[in-house]
Design a protein around this motif. Structure first.
Motif, PDB file in Angstrom:
ATOM      1  N   LEU A   1      28.039  73.338  27.714  1.00  0.00           N
ATOM      2  CA  LEU A   1      27.826  73.111  26.287  1.00  0.00           C
ATOM      3  C   LEU A   1      26.683  73.967  25.761  1.00  0.00           C
ATOM      4  CD1 LEU A   1      28.105  69.211  26.274  1.00  0.00           C
ATOM      5  CD2 LEU A   1      29.910  70.879  25.789  1.00  0.00           C
ATOM      6  N   SER A   2      26.630  74.093  24.460  1.00  0.00           N
ATOM      7  CA  SER A   2      25.570  74.861  23.818  1.00  0.00           C
ATOM      8  C   SER A   2      24.205  74.232  24.086  1.00  0.00           C
ATOM      9  CB  SER A   2      25.789  74.928  22.303  1.00  0.00           C
ATOM     10  OG  SER A   2      26.974  75.613  21.990  1.00  0.00           O
ATOM     11  N   TRP A   3      23.181  75.092  24.068  1.00  0.00           N
ATOM     12  CA  TRP A   3      21.809  74.624  24.288  1.00  0.00           C
ATOM     13  C   TRP A   3      21.454  73.524  23.296  1.00  0.00           C
ATOM     14  CZ3 TRP A   3      17.352  74.372  21.388  1.00  0.00           C
ATOM     15  CH2 TRP A   3      16.148  74.190  22.090  1.00  0.00           C
ATOM     16  N   GLU A   4      21.893  73.650  22.047  1.00  0.00           N
ATOM     17  CA  GLU A   4      21.504  72.702  21.009  1.00  0.00           C
ATOM     18  C   GLU A   4      22.057  71.304  21.281  1.00  0.00           C
ATOM     19  OE1 GLU A   4      20.857  76.716  19.572  1.00  0.00           O
ATOM     20  OE2 GLU A   4      22.573  75.770  20.554  1.00  0.00           O
ATOM     21  N   VAL A   5      23.239  71.216  21.858  1.00  0.00           N
ATOM     22  CA  VAL A   5      23.786  69.909  22.213  1.00  0.00           C
ATOM     23  C   VAL A   5      22.988  69.303  23.360  1.00  0.00           C
ATOM     24  CG1 VAL A   5      25.787  68.695  23.152  1.00  0.00           C
ATOM     25  CG2 VAL A   5      26.104  70.407  21.370  1.00  0.00           C
ATOM     26  N   LEU A   6      22.709  70.106  24.369  1.00  0.00           N
ATOM     27  CA  LEU A   6      21.998  69.600  25.543  1.00  0.00           C
ATOM     28  C   LEU A   6      20.574  69.170  25.206  1.00  0.00           C
ATOM     29  CD1 LEU A   6      23.283  72.213  28.134  1.00  0.00           C
ATOM     30  CD2 LEU A   6      24.146  69.899  27.730  1.00  0.00           C
ATOM     31  N   GLU A   7      19.864  69.982  24.424  1.00  0.00           N
ATOM     32  CA  GLU A   7      18.491  69.590  24.075  1.00  0.00           C
ATOM     33  C   GLU A   7      18.491  68.366  23.172  1.00  0.00           C
ATOM     34  OE1 GLU A   7      15.947  70.560  21.249  1.00  0.00           O
ATOM     35  OE2 GLU A   7      17.500  70.790  19.738  1.00  0.00           O
ATOM     36  N   GLY A   8      19.527  68.235  22.329  1.00  0.00           N
ATOM     37  CA  GLY A   8      19.614  67.057  21.468  1.00  0.00           C
ATOM     38  C   GLY A   8      19.837  65.784  22.258  1.00  0.00           C
TER      39      GLY A   8
ATOM     40  N   HIS B   1      10.235  68.130  19.476  1.00  0.00           N
ATOM     41  CA  HIS B   1      11.281  67.274  18.946  1.00  0.00           C
ATOM     42  C   HIS B   1      12.604  68.030  18.936  1.00  0.00           C
ATOM     43  CE1 HIS B   1       9.249  63.604  17.488  1.00  0.00           C
ATOM     44  NE2 HIS B   1       8.174  64.376  17.420  1.00  0.00           N
ATOM     45  N   ALA B   2      13.685  67.291  18.876  1.00  0.00           N
ATOM     46  CA  ALA B   2      15.013  67.895  18.808  1.00  0.00           C
ATOM     47  C   ALA B   2      15.352  68.220  17.358  1.00  0.00           C
ATOM     48  CB  ALA B   2      16.046  66.941  19.403  1.00  0.00           C
ATOM     49  N   SER B   3      16.517  68.798  17.155  1.00  0.00           N
ATOM     50  CA  SER B   3      16.992  69.159  15.821  1.00  0.00           C
ATOM     51  C   SER B   3      17.153  67.921  14.949  1.00  0.00           C
ATOM     52  CB  SER B   3      18.333  69.875  15.929  1.00  0.00           C
ATOM     53  OG  SER B   3      19.318  68.989  16.453  1.00  0.00           O
ATOM     54  N   ALA B   4      17.259  68.146  13.648  1.00  0.00           N
ATOM     55  CA  ALA B   4      17.512  67.036  12.727  1.00  0.00           C
ATOM     56  C   ALA B   4      18.851  66.382  13.032  1.00  0.00           C
ATOM     57  CB  ALA B   4      17.472  67.536  11.290  1.00  0.00           C
ATOM     58  N   GLU B   5      19.835  67.188  13.470  1.00  0.00           N
ATOM     59  CA  GLU B   5      21.145  66.634  13.818  1.00  0.00           C
ATOM     60  C   GLU B   5      21.021  65.626  14.958  1.00  0.00           C
ATOM     61  OE1 GLU B   5      22.020  70.574  11.855  1.00  0.00           O
ATOM     62  OE2 GLU B   5      20.530  69.819  13.271  1.00  0.00           O
TER      63      GLU B   5
ATOM     64  N   ASP C   1      24.448  70.480  10.186  1.00  0.00           N
ATOM     65  CA  ASP C   1      25.701  70.886  10.817  1.00  0.00           C
ATOM     66  C   ASP C   1      26.435  69.635  11.302  1.00  0.00           C
ATOM     67  OD1 ASP C   1      27.442  71.746  13.242  1.00  0.00           O
ATOM     68  OD2 ASP C   1      27.051  73.593  12.138  1.00  0.00           O
ATOM     69  N   GLU C   2      27.549  69.305  10.659  1.00  0.00           N
ATOM     70  CA  GLU C   2      28.292  68.092  10.982  1.00  0.00           C
ATOM     71  C   GLU C   2      28.857  68.124  12.400  1.00  0.00           C
ATOM     72  OE1 GLU C   2      31.220  66.813   8.074  1.00  0.00           O
ATOM     73  OE2 GLU C   2      30.209  68.042   6.555  1.00  0.00           O
ATOM     74  N   ASP C   3      29.283  69.307  12.833  1.00  0.00           N
ATOM     75  CA  ASP C   3      29.913  69.399  14.149  1.00  0.00           C
ATOM     76  C   ASP C   3      28.916  69.145  15.269  1.00  0.00           C
ATOM     77  OD1 ASP C   3      32.510  70.188  13.096  1.00  0.00           O
ATOM     78  OD2 ASP C   3      31.543  72.081  12.585  1.00  0.00           O
ATOM     79  N   LEU C   4      27.697  69.641  15.125  1.00  0.00           N
ATOM     80  CA  LEU C   4      26.666  69.375  16.115  1.00  0.00           C
ATOM     81  C   LEU C   4      26.323  67.889  16.126  1.00  0.00           C
ATOM     82  CD1 LEU C   4      24.543  70.130  18.185  1.00  0.00           C
ATOM     83  CD2 LEU C   4      23.014  70.801  16.301  1.00  0.00           C
ATOM     84  N   ALA C   5      26.147  67.298  14.942  1.00  0.00           N
ATOM     85  CA  ALA C   5      25.849  65.868  14.870  1.00  0.00           C
ATOM     86  C   ALA C   5      26.969  65.053  15.505  1.00  0.00           C
ATOM     87  CB  ALA C   5      25.646  65.455  13.413  1.00  0.00           C
ATOM     88  N   GLU C   6      28.205  65.428  15.231  1.00  0.00           N
ATOM     89  CA  GLU C   6      29.335  64.685  15.784  1.00  0.00           C
ATOM     90  C   GLU C   6      29.382  64.819  17.303  1.00  0.00           C
ATOM     91  OE1 GLU C   6      34.107  64.084  15.003  1.00  0.00           O
ATOM     92  OE2 GLU C   6      33.228  66.059  14.670  1.00  0.00           O
ATOM     93  N   ALA C   7      29.188  66.018  17.818  1.00  0.00           N
ATOM     94  CA  ALA C   7      29.203  66.221  19.268  1.00  0.00           C
ATOM     95  C   ALA C   7      28.149  65.354  19.949  1.00  0.00           C
ATOM     96  CB  ALA C   7      28.973  67.698  19.591  1.00  0.00           C
ATOM     97  N   LEU C   8      26.957  65.298  19.367  1.00  0.00           N
ATOM     98  CA  LEU C   8      25.882  64.479  19.941  1.00  0.00           C
ATOM     99  C   LEU C   8      26.220  62.996  19.899  1.00  0.00           C
ATOM    100  CD1 LEU C   8      22.986  66.485  18.300  1.00  0.00           C
ATOM    101  CD2 LEU C   8      23.309  66.226  20.756  1.00  0.00           C
ATOM    102  N   CYS C   9      26.799  62.550  18.797  1.00  0.00           N
ATOM    103  CA  CYS C   9      27.181  61.143  18.684  1.00  0.00           C
ATOM    104  C   CYS C   9      28.260  60.780  19.704  1.00  0.00           C
ATOM    105  CB  CYS C   9      27.702  60.852  17.280  1.00  0.00           C
ATOM    106  SG  CYS C   9      26.455  60.914  15.968  1.00  0.00           S
ATOM    107  N   LEU C  10      29.238  61.645  19.873  1.00  0.00           N
ATOM    108  CA  LEU C  10      30.336  61.356  20.789  1.00  0.00           C
ATOM    109  C   LEU C  10      29.875  61.318  22.242  1.00  0.00           C
ATOM    110  CD1 LEU C  10      33.118  63.573  19.175  1.00  0.00           C
ATOM    111  CD2 LEU C  10      33.041  61.067  19.196  1.00  0.00           C
ATOM    112  N   ALA C  11      28.881  62.146  22.572  1.00  0.00           N
ATOM    113  CA  ALA C  11      28.463  62.286  23.972  1.00  0.00           C
ATOM    114  C   ALA C  11      27.340  61.352  24.375  1.00  0.00           C
ATOM    115  CB  ALA C  11      28.030  63.731  24.241  1.00  0.00           C
ATOM    116  N   HIS C  12      26.706  60.673  23.442  1.00  0.00           N
ATOM    117  CA  HIS C  12      25.414  60.040  23.742  1.00  0.00           C
ATOM    118  C   HIS C  12      25.501  58.938  24.804  1.00  0.00           C
ATOM    119  CE1 HIS C  12      26.765  56.768  21.085  1.00  0.00           C
ATOM    120  NE2 HIS C  12      25.757  56.053  21.542  1.00  0.00           N
TER     121      HIS C  12
END
Length: 386
Positions: free
Chosen positions: A148-155, A184-188, A87-98
């Motif tokens: 934010l979504s759980w997936e962003v926070l756990e990532g 471990h977190a998601s692949a994203e 999922d590109e959007d999840l990967a992008e959100a994580l990159c932007l917030a890190h």
């Protein structure tokens, strides 16, 4: 839209900490697209424009800051995620917030805050990132954080792997909204972490050469960079050296991205769900052994020649002093803080210390410098080194 069984699915998200209504009136976006947009529109994200990447408060307009670095990480993360069917959007959100949790002056500011809070649980920029996104940033009328979504926070919590010993900040947040810290977190999220490595490994070379802290001859002692440099000069023999150097950085990024995609694709083979990724017992996003070794050597070189350059060390010492003095000043006289912060200062010692640290961590480099000038009447020499 993702196309692989091991990709995170926004339609199957574990949801948000707080229920929200009326989201459909703001456009047809997936949960992860909303997360990305919430991050981009946040005050904390905008402040990254004023926070150091390598060089503190640089005078030159061409040096990277946390914001431009985060955008470059997101560009790399999206490419890798798309190639892997994630999922590109999840990967992008994580990159932007890190990097949202970084204080002014980068790691020297973090060290100063960790020292100030030593008796109150310490301080960590990764955990503070979650604290900003889940508690301190307040765009909504009736809930805390960006929700934010759980997936962003756990990532963001686990992008470097499972967390065995969370600090006080992550303990509190995990208790409120459990993030499966033992997995471990998601692949994203794993891709986002390595996109960060690719970006700063190579773009810090670019900035280091521009500033004169790195020398090309020293850089070429790394055999894999020397080989790429020879290939660049063979392709563009008449190009000016500055353009050849930019070509070298692009080639290096491309080689690392391609290796990451190939290795991760092989590691993901046979996995049928995102839960398989989380329970794999190892990181699935990875470089090949050859490129992992090269990346470690490059990072060691950058620490020796750039991050621990004598001028950098001196600047870090001065920056540490500025943050430590600001903390002590606010602790002794809370009236020096902004009204909204001093009016909500807790009485409990630990909560008070963390509140002051929250205030300082939100500052940009220049705002911290201005605060020091306002309180102490001066700015220590050597705080900007380029």
């Amino acid at each position: 839209m993702s196309s692989s069984p091991y990709a995170a699915d926004p339609a199957a998200s574990r949801g948000r900490e707080f229920p929200q209504h009326g989201g459909g009136t703001r456009g047809p976006r997936s949960a992860f697209q909303r997360d990305r947009d919430r991050i981009i529109h946040s005050i904390a994200f905008r402040r990254l424009a004023g926070k150091a990447q390598v060089f503190v408060a640089p005078d030159g307009d061409h040096y990277r800051v946390r914001l431009t670095h985060s955008l470059e990480v997101a560009q790399i993360g999206r490419v890798v995620a798309r190639s892997l069917g994630l999922d590109e959007d999840l990967a992008e959100a994580l990159c932007l917030a890190h990097d949202i949790g970084h204080p002014p002056f980068g790691h020297s500011g973090e060290d100063a805050l960790a020292g100030a809070l030593e008796k109150h649980g310490g301080w960590d920029h990764n955990e503070h990132c979650l604290r900003v996104l889940m508690r301190l940033e307040r765009p909504y009328c009736d809930i805390e954080g960006l929700n934010l979504s759980w997936e962003v926070l756990e990532g963001l919590a686990k992008h470097n792997g499972p967390v065995a010993a969370p600090g006080w900040a992550l303990q509190e947040l995990d208790a409120a909204f459990p993030m499966d810290l033992h997995l471990h977190a998601s692949a994203e999220a794993q891709v986002a972490a390595l996109a960060d490595d690719i970006a700063y490994d190579n773009h810090d070379i670019d900035d280091g050469l521009r500033a004169g802290f790195l020398q090309l001859d020293d850089l070429l002692t790394l055999d894999f960079l020397s080989e790429q440099w020879d290939a660049v000069r063979a392709r563009h023999p008449d190009a000016p050296q500055p353009l050849q150097l930019r070509e070298l950085v692009r080639d290096q990024i491309g080689a690392m991205v391609n290796d990451l995609i190939e290795t991760t694709k092989a590691n993901l083979s046979g996995m049928g769900s995102v839960q398989d990724v989380r329970q794999a017992g190892r990181a699935v996003a990875a470089f090949s052994p050859e490129w992992a070794s090269r990346e470690r050597r490059l990072k060691a070189f950058l620490y020796e020649r750039l991050y621990y350059h004598p001028e950098q060390v001196e600047t870090a010492r001065v920056a540490h002093k500025v943050i430590a003095r600001l903390y002590a000043a606010f602790d002794q006289d809370p009236s020096l803080m902004n009204p909204g912060w001093r009016e909500t200062l807790p009485a409990d010692a630990a909560l008070r210390a963390r509140h002051i640290a929250d205030f300082i961590a939100g500052m940009t480099d220049r705002y911290a410098i201005d605060c020091h000038r306002r309180i102490f009447g001066d700015v220590p020499e050597g705080l900007s080194n380029v």
